[in-house]
Design a protein around this motif. Sequence first.
Motif, PDB file in Angstrom:
ATOM      1  N   ALA A 170      14.110  12.746  -7.914  1.00  0.00           N
ATOM      2  CA  ALA A 170      13.542  12.995  -6.588  1.00  0.00           C
ATOM      3  C   ALA A 170      12.084  12.548  -6.521  1.00  0.00           C
ATOM      4  CB  ALA A 170      13.664  14.470  -6.226  1.00  0.00           C
ATOM      5  N   VAL A 171      11.319  12.845  -7.571  1.00  0.00           N
ATOM      6  CA  VAL A 171       9.905  12.460  -7.607  1.00  0.00           C
ATOM      7  C   VAL A 171       9.775  10.936  -7.641  1.00  0.00           C
ATOM      8  CG1 VAL A 171       7.820  12.497  -9.038  1.00  0.00           C
ATOM      9  CG2 VAL A 171       9.070  14.605  -8.603  1.00  0.00           C
ATOM     10  N   LEU A 172      10.551  10.310  -8.526  1.00  0.00           N
ATOM     11  CA  LEU A 172      10.495   8.846  -8.623  1.00  0.00           C
ATOM     12  C   LEU A 172      10.960   8.179  -7.334  1.00  0.00           C
ATOM     13  CD1 LEU A 172      11.746   8.255 -12.271  1.00  0.00           C
ATOM     14  CD2 LEU A 172       9.398   8.111 -11.411  1.00  0.00           C
ATOM     15  N   SER A 173      11.984   8.716  -6.717  1.00  0.00           N
ATOM     16  CA  SER A 173      12.488   8.150  -5.463  1.00  0.00           C
ATOM     17  C   SER A 173      11.452   8.256  -4.362  1.00  0.00           C
ATOM     18  CB  SER A 173      13.773   8.853  -5.035  1.00  0.00           C
ATOM     19  OG  SER A 173      14.794   8.624  -5.973  1.00  0.00           O
ATOM     20  N   SER A 174      10.784   9.399  -4.273  1.00  0.00           N
ATOM     21  CA  SER A 174       9.780   9.551  -3.219  1.00  0.00           C
ATOM     22  C   SER A 174       8.596   8.626  -3.464  1.00  0.00           C
ATOM     23  CB  SER A 174       9.328  11.006  -3.098  1.00  0.00           C
ATOM     24  OG  SER A 174       8.642  11.414  -4.264  1.00  0.00           O
ATOM     25  N   SER A 175       8.224   8.411  -4.719  1.00  0.00           N
ATOM     26  CA  SER A 175       7.136   7.475  -5.044  1.00  0.00           C
ATOM     27  C   SER A 175       7.538   6.051  -4.695  1.00  0.00           C
ATOM     28  CB  SER A 175       6.781   7.562  -6.521  1.00  0.00           C
ATOM     29  OG  SER A 175       6.255   8.824  -6.831  1.00  0.00           O
ATOM     30  N   ALA A 176       8.771   5.700  -5.028  1.00  0.00           N
ATOM     31  CA  ALA A 176       9.252   4.353  -4.721  1.00  0.00           C
ATOM     32  C   ALA A 176       9.316   4.135  -3.218  1.00  0.00           C
ATOM     33  CB  ALA A 176      10.623   4.124  -5.351  1.00  0.00           C
ATOM     34  N   LEU A 177       9.788   5.146  -2.501  1.00  0.00           N
ATOM     35  CA  LEU A 177       9.861   5.042  -1.046  1.00  0.00           C
ATOM     36  C   LEU A 177       8.469   4.918  -0.443  1.00  0.00           C
ATOM     37  CD1 LEU A 177      11.569   5.038   1.503  1.00  0.00           C
ATOM     38  CD2 LEU A 177      11.459   7.534   1.495  1.00  0.00           C
ATOM     39  N   ALA A 178       7.527   5.701  -0.957  1.00  0.00           N
ATOM     40  CA  ALA A 178       6.148   5.615  -0.464  1.00  0.00           C
ATOM     41  C   ALA A 178       5.564   4.233  -0.727  1.00  0.00           C
ATOM     42  CB  ALA A 178       5.294   6.695  -1.108  1.00  0.00           C
ATOM     43  N   SER A 179       5.845   3.689  -1.911  1.00  0.00           N
ATOM     44  CA  SER A 179       5.358   2.339  -2.235  1.00  0.00           C
ATOM     45  C   SER A 179       5.990   1.296  -1.329  1.00  0.00           C
ATOM     46  CB  SER A 179       5.672   2.004  -3.692  1.00  0.00           C
ATOM     47  OG  SER A 179       4.947   2.841  -4.544  1.00  0.00           O
ATOM     48  N   LEU A 180       7.276   1.443  -1.078  1.00  0.00           N
ATOM     49  CA  LEU A 180       7.972   0.505  -0.202  1.00  0.00           C
ATOM     50  C   LEU A 180       7.404   0.564   1.220  1.00  0.00           C
ATOM     51  CD1 LEU A 180      10.286  -1.515   0.220  1.00  0.00           C
ATOM     52  CD2 LEU A 180      11.766   0.427   0.736  1.00  0.00           C
ATOM     53  N   ILE A 181       7.206   1.756   1.729  1.00  0.00           N
ATOM     54  CA  ILE A 181       6.646   1.913   3.082  1.00  0.00           C
ATOM     55  C   ILE A 181       5.235   1.341   3.135  1.00  0.00           C
ATOM     56  CG2 ILE A 181       5.833   3.612   4.761  1.00  0.00           C
ATOM     57  CD1 ILE A 181       8.283   5.323   3.953  1.00  0.00           C
ATOM     58  N   SER A 182       4.441   1.609   2.112  1.00  0.00           N
ATOM     59  CA  SER A 182       3.077   1.080   2.057  1.00  0.00           C
ATOM     60  C   SER A 182       3.085  -0.446   2.027  1.00  0.00           C
ATOM     61  CB  SER A 182       2.366   1.631   0.830  1.00  0.00           C
ATOM     62  OG  SER A 182       1.091   1.071   0.705  1.00  0.00           O
ATOM     63  N   GLY A 183       4.005  -1.010   1.245  1.00  0.00           N
ATOM     64  CA  GLY A 183       4.114  -2.469   1.173  1.00  0.00           C
ATOM     65  C   GLY A 183       4.514  -3.086   2.496  1.00  0.00           C
ATOM     66  N   ILE A 184       5.464  -2.470   3.156  1.00  0.00           N
ATOM     67  CA  ILE A 184       5.904  -2.966   4.467  1.00  0.00           C
ATOM     68  C   ILE A 184       4.770  -2.875   5.472  1.00  0.00           C
ATOM     69  CG2 ILE A 184       7.431  -2.481   6.417  1.00  0.00           C
ATOM     70  CD1 ILE A 184       9.583  -1.708   4.326  1.00  0.00           C
ATOM     71  N   PHE A 185       4.050  -1.762   5.466  1.00  0.00           N
ATOM     72  CA  PHE A 185       2.924  -1.590   6.390  1.00  0.00           C
ATOM     73  C   PHE A 185       1.854  -2.649   6.137  1.00  0.00           C
ATOM     74  CE2 PHE A 185      -1.155   0.296   7.602  1.00  0.00           C
ATOM     75  CZ  PHE A 185      -0.907   0.535   8.944  1.00  0.00           C
ATOM     76  N   SER A 186       1.566  -2.929   4.866  1.00  0.00           N
ATOM     77  CA  SER A 186       0.574  -3.962   4.529  1.00  0.00           C
ATOM     78  C   SER A 186       1.020  -5.329   5.013  1.00  0.00           C
ATOM     79  CB  SER A 186       0.343  -3.998   3.023  1.00  0.00           C
ATOM     80  OG  SER A 186      -0.238  -2.800   2.588  1.00  0.00           O
ATOM     81  N   LEU A 187       2.302  -5.626   4.842  1.00  0.00           N
ATOM     82  CA  LEU A 187       2.846  -6.902   5.288  1.00  0.00           C
ATOM     83  C   LEU A 187       2.750  -7.052   6.803  1.00  0.00           C
ATOM     84  CD1 LEU A 187       4.373  -9.504   4.502  1.00  0.00           C
ATOM     85  CD2 LEU A 187       6.493  -8.233   4.824  1.00  0.00           C
ATOM     86  N   VAL A 188       3.116  -5.994   7.528  1.00  0.00           N
ATOM     87  CA  VAL A 188       3.053  -6.031   8.991  1.00  0.00           C
ATOM     88  C   VAL A 188       1.611  -6.178   9.457  1.00  0.00           C
ATOM     89  CG1 VAL A 188       3.404  -4.632  11.071  1.00  0.00           C
ATOM     90  CG2 VAL A 188       5.211  -4.789   9.352  1.00  0.00           C
ATOM     91  N   THR A 189       0.696  -5.463   8.826  1.00  0.00           N
ATOM     92  CA  THR A 189      -0.721  -5.550   9.194  1.00  0.00           C
ATOM     93  C   THR A 189      -1.263  -6.961   8.946  1.00  0.00           C
ATOM     94  OG1 THR A 189      -1.036  -3.217   8.675  1.00  0.00           O
ATOM     95  CG2 THR A 189      -3.003  -4.572   8.774  1.00  0.00           C
ATOM     96  N   ALA A 190      -0.921  -7.539   7.801  1.00  0.00           N
ATOM     97  CA  ALA A 190      -1.382  -8.899   7.483  1.00  0.00           C
ATOM     98  C   ALA A 190      -0.807  -9.908   8.465  1.00  0.00           C
ATOM     99  CB  ALA A 190      -0.992  -9.258   6.048  1.00  0.00           C
ATOM    100  N   ARG A 191       0.459  -9.764   8.794  1.00  0.00           N
ATOM    101  CA  ARG A 191       1.097 -10.688   9.739  1.00  0.00           C
ATOM    102  C   ARG A 191       0.458 -10.559  11.124  1.00  0.00           C
ATOM    103  NH1 ARG A 191       7.336 -11.505   9.641  1.00  0.00           N
ATOM    104  NH2 ARG A 191       6.649 -12.805   7.953  1.00  0.00           N
ATOM    105  N   SER A 192       0.180  -9.334  11.545  1.00  0.00           N
ATOM    106  CA  SER A 192      -0.447  -9.107  12.847  1.00  0.00           C
ATOM    107  C   SER A 192      -1.828  -9.753  12.893  1.00  0.00           C
ATOM    108  CB  SER A 192      -0.542  -7.608  13.117  1.00  0.00           C
ATOM    109  OG  SER A 192      -1.210  -7.363  14.328  1.00  0.00           O
ATOM    110  N   LYS A 193      -2.585  -9.602  11.823  1.00  0.00           N
ATOM    111  CA  LYS A 193      -3.922 -10.205  11.767  1.00  0.00           C
ATOM    112  C   LYS A 193      -3.823 -11.725  11.822  1.00  0.00           C
ATOM    113  CE  LYS A 193      -8.205 -10.197   9.164  1.00  0.00           C
ATOM    114  NZ  LYS A 193      -8.932  -9.687   8.016  1.00  0.00           N
ATOM    115  N   LYS A 194      -2.844 -12.287  11.096  1.00  0.00           N
ATOM    116  CA  LYS A 194      -2.645 -13.735  11.100  1.00  0.00           C
ATOM    117  C   LYS A 194      -2.279 -14.212  12.505  1.00  0.00           C
ATOM    118  CE  LYS A 194       0.030 -17.382   8.885  1.00  0.00           C
ATOM    119  NZ  LYS A 194       1.092 -17.682   7.924  1.00  0.00           N
TER     120      LYS A 194
END
Length: 109
Positions: A16-40
């Motif tokens: 459960a702990v590892l899954s929540s960390s992985a999910l948080a990392s995935l969400i953070s990565g997606i958010f970073s990608l969307v933010t970078a694309r929006s800026k571009k």
Amino acid sequence: INQNNKRVMQMEILIAVLSSSALASLISGIFSLVTARSKKNNNLEAGVRILLYDRIKHLCNKYIEQGWISTDAYEDLLRMHEVYHTSLKGNGFLDDKMSRVKQLPQHQS
């Protein structure tokens, strides 16, 4: 609780702990990608707006100096100005030049 049940519970907690960390990392990565694309996209839009502004200003000056405009050129210029002004949220700096072009005599091309 016997030893096997205790280990199963520990494994479930770990998963459960590892899954929540992985999910948080995935969400953070997606958010970073969307933010970078929006800026571009914003930078690309700003570049197109500047180029279109320069082109419209150049053509307006050309036709005002020439004293007339062809019907095709007039329609193209109106479309360019509409995209610049509405879609790209350009400022009103070209409105005066466009109103002067609208007063020019038109010739068939």
